[in-house]
Design a protein around this motif. Sequence first.
Motif, PDB file in Angstrom:
ATOM      1  N   THR A  97      31.620  26.959  49.447  1.00 40.94           N
ATOM      2  CA  THR A  97      33.064  27.150  49.441  1.00 40.94           C
ATOM      3  C   THR A  97      33.392  28.501  50.048  1.00 40.94           C
ATOM      4  N   VAL A  98      34.594  28.639  50.534  1.00 46.01           N
ATOM      5  CA  VAL A  98      35.079  29.929  51.016  1.00 46.01           C
ATOM      6  C   VAL A  98      35.814  30.606  49.866  1.00 46.01           C
ATOM      7  N   LYS A  99      35.278  31.700  49.406  1.00 45.11           N
ATOM      8  CA  LYS A  99      35.903  32.448  48.316  1.00 45.11           C
ATOM      9  C   LYS A  99      36.874  33.454  48.912  1.00 45.11           C
ATOM     10  N   ARG A 100      38.066  33.497  48.378  1.00 37.62           N
ATOM     11  CA  ARG A 100      39.090  34.411  48.875  1.00 37.62           C
ATOM     12  C   ARG A 100      39.463  35.408  47.782  1.00 37.62           C
ATOM     13  N   LEU A 101      39.293  36.675  48.091  1.00 34.99           N
ATOM     14  CA  LEU A 101      39.653  37.744  47.170  1.00 34.99           C
ATOM     15  C   LEU A 101      40.713  38.621  47.819  1.00 34.99           C
ATOM     16  N   PRO A 143      42.262  30.103  43.750  1.00 38.65           N
ATOM     17  CA  PRO A 143      41.030  29.927  42.965  1.00 38.65           C
ATOM     18  C   PRO A 143      39.988  30.996  43.293  1.00 38.65           C
ATOM     19  N   GLY A 144      39.361  31.531  42.240  1.00 35.82           N
ATOM     20  CA  GLY A 144      38.313  32.535  42.417  1.00 35.82           C
ATOM     21  C   GLY A 144      38.807  33.956  42.480  1.00 35.82           C
ATOM     22  N   ASN A 145      40.131  34.159  42.442  1.00 37.40           N
ATOM     23  CA  ASN A 145      40.692  35.498  42.608  1.00 37.40           C
ATOM     24  C   ASN A 145      41.228  36.074  41.294  1.00 37.40           C
ATOM     25  N   ASN A 146      41.029  35.376  40.195  1.00 32.38           N
ATOM     26  CA  ASN A 146      41.610  35.812  38.928  1.00 32.38           C
ATOM     27  C   ASN A 146      41.101  37.181  38.477  1.00 32.38           C
ATOM     28  N   GLU A 147      39.802  37.419  38.641  1.00 31.52           N
ATOM     29  CA  GLU A 147      39.240  38.689  38.180  1.00 31.52           C
ATOM     30  C   GLU A 147      39.867  39.868  38.914  1.00 31.52           C
ATOM     31  N   ARG A 148      40.028  39.732  40.223  1.00 30.56           N
ATOM     32  CA  ARG A 148      40.629  40.833  40.982  1.00 30.56           C
ATOM     33  C   ARG A 148      42.095  41.010  40.628  1.00 30.56           C
ATOM     34  N   PHE A 207      44.179  44.200  39.054  1.00 28.69           N
ATOM     35  CA  PHE A 207      45.477  44.669  39.552  1.00 28.69           C
ATOM     36  C   PHE A 207      46.477  44.798  38.405  1.00 28.69           C
ATOM     37  N   ARG A 208      46.527  43.788  37.554  1.00 26.46           N
ATOM     38  CA  ARG A 208      47.447  43.807  36.412  1.00 26.46           C
ATOM     39  C   ARG A 208      47.151  44.987  35.496  1.00 26.46           C
ATOM     40  N   VAL A 224      47.885  36.295  34.416  1.00 28.42           N
ATOM     41  CA  VAL A 224      47.189  35.846  35.622  1.00 28.42           C
ATOM     42  C   VAL A 224      46.697  34.415  35.445  1.00 28.42           C
ATOM     43  N   HIS A 225      47.084  33.551  36.351  1.00 27.03           N
ATOM     44  CA  HIS A 225      46.529  32.201  36.391  1.00 27.03           C
ATOM     45  C   HIS A 225      46.708  31.644  37.798  1.00 27.03           C
ATOM     46  N   VAL A 226      45.897  30.664  38.151  1.00 28.29           N
ATOM     47  CA  VAL A 226      45.901  30.102  39.504  1.00 28.29           C
ATOM     48  C   VAL A 226      47.216  29.371  39.767  1.00 28.29           C
TER      49      VAL A 226
END
Length: 236
Positions: free
Chosen positions: A126-130, A176-181, A185-186, A222-224
Motif C-alpha cells: 500500500t502507499v502510506k501517506r503521512l 488512513p495511516g495518518n492518525n499518529e501524525r 499535531f493535535r 482525530v479519526h479517518v
Amino acid sequence: MAATTRFRHLVQHPLNVFHNLHYVFDLWLQRWRRRDAKGDVIVVRYADDSVVGFESEADASRFLEALKARFAQFGLSLNEQKTHVLQFGRYAASQRKRAGLGRPQTFDLLGFTHICATKRSNGRFTVKRLTSSKRMRATLKALRQALYRRRHEPIALVGTWLRRVMQGYFNYHAVPGNNERLSRFRSGVCRAWLHALRRRGQYGRMPWARFLKRVAPYVPSVHVLHPYPTQRFFAS
C-alpha cells in the motif's frame, strides 16, 4: 495516488515558472506516452508540481531527458534540486533489497509524504501517506504565534476560531495511516495553547489535565475522514 502503486519508477519534477502547462506539458505528455513509452505511464499534476509513474526505468530516464528538451523550447527549466527519478511501488522494496540498497525512497506531493508500505491486516502493498513533517512544523509554528497573540482573548472566542482551523486541517489530512501524525499535531496545538494561557496571570499554574478538560469542546478528535477508495465507493 493509489494508481501509482502499479508503477516501479517515478519522476517528480516541480517547475520553476508557470507557462500554459496544459499545452507545454499535459498534451505533450499524452503524445509521448502513446508514441514513445514502452510500458504504462501515469501522471498526477497539481499546478506546477507533478509526479509521473512508469513501469520501466528506461522509460523514466528517457522521459526526463525528453521533458528537459521540451521545456527548453519554451524557455523553461526544471528545479534540479527537486527533480529526481526514484524506485517506488509494489516491487521497489524487494528490488532494492536484492541490490543491497535500503528502503524505497519517499516523495512529497500536495502536503503528504508518500511511502512504500504494507498493510498490517494482510501484508499487501500500500502507499502510506503521512502529513509532510516540514508542512506540519510550519503550521504549528504559525498557530503558536497566533495563539500567543490572542492569549488575552476569552477562551471560548479563541476556541471557536481554533476549532475551525483544526477541523479544516483534519478535513484534508485525515487519511488512513495518518492518525499518529495528526495526533502529534493535535497535542502540539494543545501544548501551544496552554503555554499561551500560562502567560496570563490567572492561568499561570493551570495543570495539563484541567486544561484538557477546559478546552475539550474546542479541540477536534482525530479519526479517518477519507477511507480508501474501495471503502468509499463500495455499494451493498
